[in-house]
Design a protein around this motif. Structure first.
Motif, mmCIF file in Angstrom:
data_model
loop_
_atom_site.group_PDB
_atom_site.id
_atom_site.type_symbol
_atom_site.label_atom_id
_atom_site.label_comp_id
_atom_site.label_asym_id
_atom_site.label_seq_id
_atom_site.Cartn_x
_atom_site.Cartn_y
_atom_site.Cartn_z
ATOM 1 N N UNK A 1 0.841 -1.200 0.000
ATOM 2 C CA UNK A 1 0.000 0.000 0.000
ATOM 3 C C UNK A 1 0.874 1.248 0.000
ATOM 4 N N UNK A 2 1.940 1.247 0.793
ATOM 5 C CA UNK A 2 2.832 2.419 0.824
ATOM 6 C C UNK A 2 3.610 2.540 -0.484
ATOM 7 N N UNK A 3 3.963 1.404 -1.110
ATOM 8 C CA UNK A 3 4.611 1.436 -2.420
ATOM 9 C C UNK A 3 3.696 2.141 -3.426
ATOM 10 N N UNK A 4 2.437 1.748 -3.460
ATOM 11 C CA UNK A 4 1.474 2.358 -4.383
ATOM 12 C C UNK A 4 1.367 3.858 -4.129
ATOM 13 N N UNK A 5 1.295 4.262 -2.870
ATOM 14 C CA UNK A 5 1.184 5.680 -2.535
ATOM 15 C C UNK A 5 2.422 6.452 -2.992
ATOM 16 N N UNK A 6 3.624 5.881 -2.763
ATOM 17 C CA UNK A 6 4.856 6.554 -3.183
ATOM 18 C C UNK A 6 4.913 6.738 -4.693
ATOM 19 N N UNK A 7 4.299 5.827 -5.424
ATOM 20 C CA UNK A 7 4.380 5.836 -6.884
ATOM 21 C C UNK A 7 3.102 6.357 -7.549
ATOM 22 N N UNK A 8 2.194 6.902 -6.742
ATOM 23 C CA UNK A 8 0.978 7.485 -7.282
ATOM 24 C C UNK A 8 0.134 6.496 -8.073
ATOM 25 N N UNK A 9 0.146 5.242 -7.650
ATOM 26 C CA UNK A 9 -0.551 4.182 -8.386
ATOM 27 C C UNK A 9 -1.779 3.701 -7.621
ATOM 28 N N UNK A 10 -2.728 3.178 -8.364
ATOM 29 C CA UNK A 10 -3.921 2.587 -7.779
ATOM 30 C C UNK A 10 -3.637 1.151 -7.353
ATOM 31 N N UNK A 11 -4.419 0.663 -6.383
ATOM 32 C CA UNK A 11 -4.348 -0.731 -5.950
ATOM 33 C C UNK A 11 -5.730 -1.346 -6.130
ATOM 34 N N UNK A 12 -5.787 -2.469 -6.819
ATOM 35 C CA UNK A 12 -7.030 -3.237 -6.890
ATOM 36 C C UNK A 12 -6.765 -4.596 -6.265
ATOM 37 N N UNK A 13 -7.796 -5.151 -5.660
ATOM 38 C CA UNK A 13 -7.650 -6.434 -4.966
ATOM 39 C C UNK A 13 -8.782 -7.373 -5.349
ATOM 40 N N UNK A 14 -8.429 -8.645 -5.533
ATOM 41 C CA UNK A 14 -9.420 -9.697 -5.759
ATOM 42 C C UNK A 14 -8.785 -11.026 -5.364
ATOM 43 N N UNK A 15 -9.615 -11.953 -4.920
ATOM 44 C CA UNK A 15 -9.093 -13.270 -4.559
ATOM 45 C C UNK A 15 -8.632 -13.959 -5.837
ATOM 46 N N UNK B 1 -3.075 -8.435 -5.402
ATOM 47 C CA UNK B 1 -2.983 -6.980 -5.323
ATOM 48 C C UNK B 1 -2.321 -6.511 -6.608
ATOM 49 N N UNK B 2 -3.030 -5.737 -7.415
ATOM 50 C CA UNK B 2 -2.465 -5.199 -8.651
ATOM 51 C C UNK B 2 -2.247 -3.714 -8.439
ATOM 52 N N UNK B 3 -1.011 -3.258 -8.678
ATOM 53 C CA UNK B 3 -0.621 -1.872 -8.435
ATOM 54 C C UNK B 3 -0.167 -1.262 -9.757
ATOM 55 N N UNK B 4 -0.850 -0.222 -10.160
ATOM 56 C CA UNK B 4 -0.471 0.433 -11.396
ATOM 57 C C UNK B 4 -1.543 1.421 -11.823
ATOM 58 N N UNK B 5 -1.306 2.183 -12.848
ATOM 59 C CA UNK B 5 -0.026 2.207 -13.554
ATOM 60 C C UNK B 5 1.030 2.936 -12.733
ATOM 61 N N UNK B 6 2.259 2.477 -12.863
ATOM 62 C CA UNK B 6 3.384 3.124 -12.197
ATOM 63 C C UNK B 6 3.781 4.357 -13.021
ATOM 64 N N UNK B 7 4.119 5.404 -12.318
ATOM 65 C CA UNK B 7 4.563 6.622 -13.007
ATOM 66 C C UNK B 7 5.869 6.326 -13.724
ATOM 67 N N UNK B 8 6.037 6.867 -14.928
ATOM 68 C CA UNK B 8 7.292 6.634 -15.650
ATOM 69 C C UNK B 8 8.477 7.190 -14.858
ATOM 70 N N UNK B 9 9.581 6.476 -14.944
ATOM 71 C CA UNK B 9 10.793 6.936 -14.280
ATOM 72 C C UNK B 9 11.581 7.789 -15.255
ATOM 73 N N UNK B 10 12.370 8.694 -14.714
ATOM 74 C CA UNK B 10 13.216 9.516 -15.566
ATOM 75 C C UNK B 10 14.614 8.969 -15.553
ATOM 76 N N UNK B 11 15.245 8.936 -16.694
ATOM 77 C CA UNK B 11 16.619 8.424 -16.785
ATOM 78 C C UNK B 11 17.575 9.405 -16.114
ATOM 79 N N UNK B 12 18.606 8.864 -15.482
ATOM 80 C CA UNK B 12 19.607 9.704 -14.802
ATOM 81 C C UNK B 12 20.818 9.876 -15.668
#
Length: 172
Positions: A129-143, A161-172
């Protein structure tokens, strides 16, 4: 939670880490313990989609194992996460998960992660849940797997638990 130790190294597991990953899973007291052989195979065949945290001496103190779903190549399925009891509470699991997904987003275009969590595993629920929050992603759950599907005795259902979409990362 305190910060991860500064001398912590996160990299890909090697076959020689298999025994340590097995030990960490066993000591977790919550993970389904697979055979020691499976951890050796995992470190060989899925090292590119897994991560290990090493202490200053290079010893594994945590890991995340995962694989890219064959029928959904932009999704990482996280199989197991474990941290040595002496290192818990320092953000190592979160650092492993963040590092692995950032690497796979860059290398493979990962846009979502999936994991299964048994009801009552609050540590895993908090981690994802905290991973999703840090990455601005939704979480859906189903058995995903009902308890009755497991042939080896009583087993809690596995909730996907499906988490996404993940925000694109920027290259360093």
């Amino acid at each position: 939670m305190t910060a991860a130790p500064a001398d912590l190294l996160i990299d890909r597991p090697a076959v020689t880490d298999g025994a340590s990953l097995w030990r960490l899973a066993k000591e977790s007291k919550t993970l389904d313990l697979n055979s020691s052989y499976s951890y050796l195979l995992w470190c060989r065949d899925f090292a590119a989609t897994s991560a290990v945290a090493r202490d200053a001496d290079g010893e594994p103190v945590g890991f995340v194992t995962g694989y890219v779903r064959p029928d959904d190549p932009r999704t990482l399925l996280v199989w197991q996460v474990a941290v040595d009891p002496a290192y818990r509470g320092h953000g190592i699991a979160a650092a492993l998960l963040d590092g692995l997904t950032a690497r796979l987003a860059e290398e493979r275009g990962i846009t979502a992660i999936e994991t299964t969590i048994t009801p009552g595993n609050t540590a895993s629920e908090r981690l994802f849940t905290s991973f999703a929050a840090r990455h601005g992603a939704d979480v859906t759950r189903e058995v995903l797997f009902q308890a009755g599907l497991f042939p080896d005795g009583p087993h809690d259902p596995e909730v996907l638990n499906r988490i996404g979409p993940l925000a694109p990362t920027t290259a360093h």
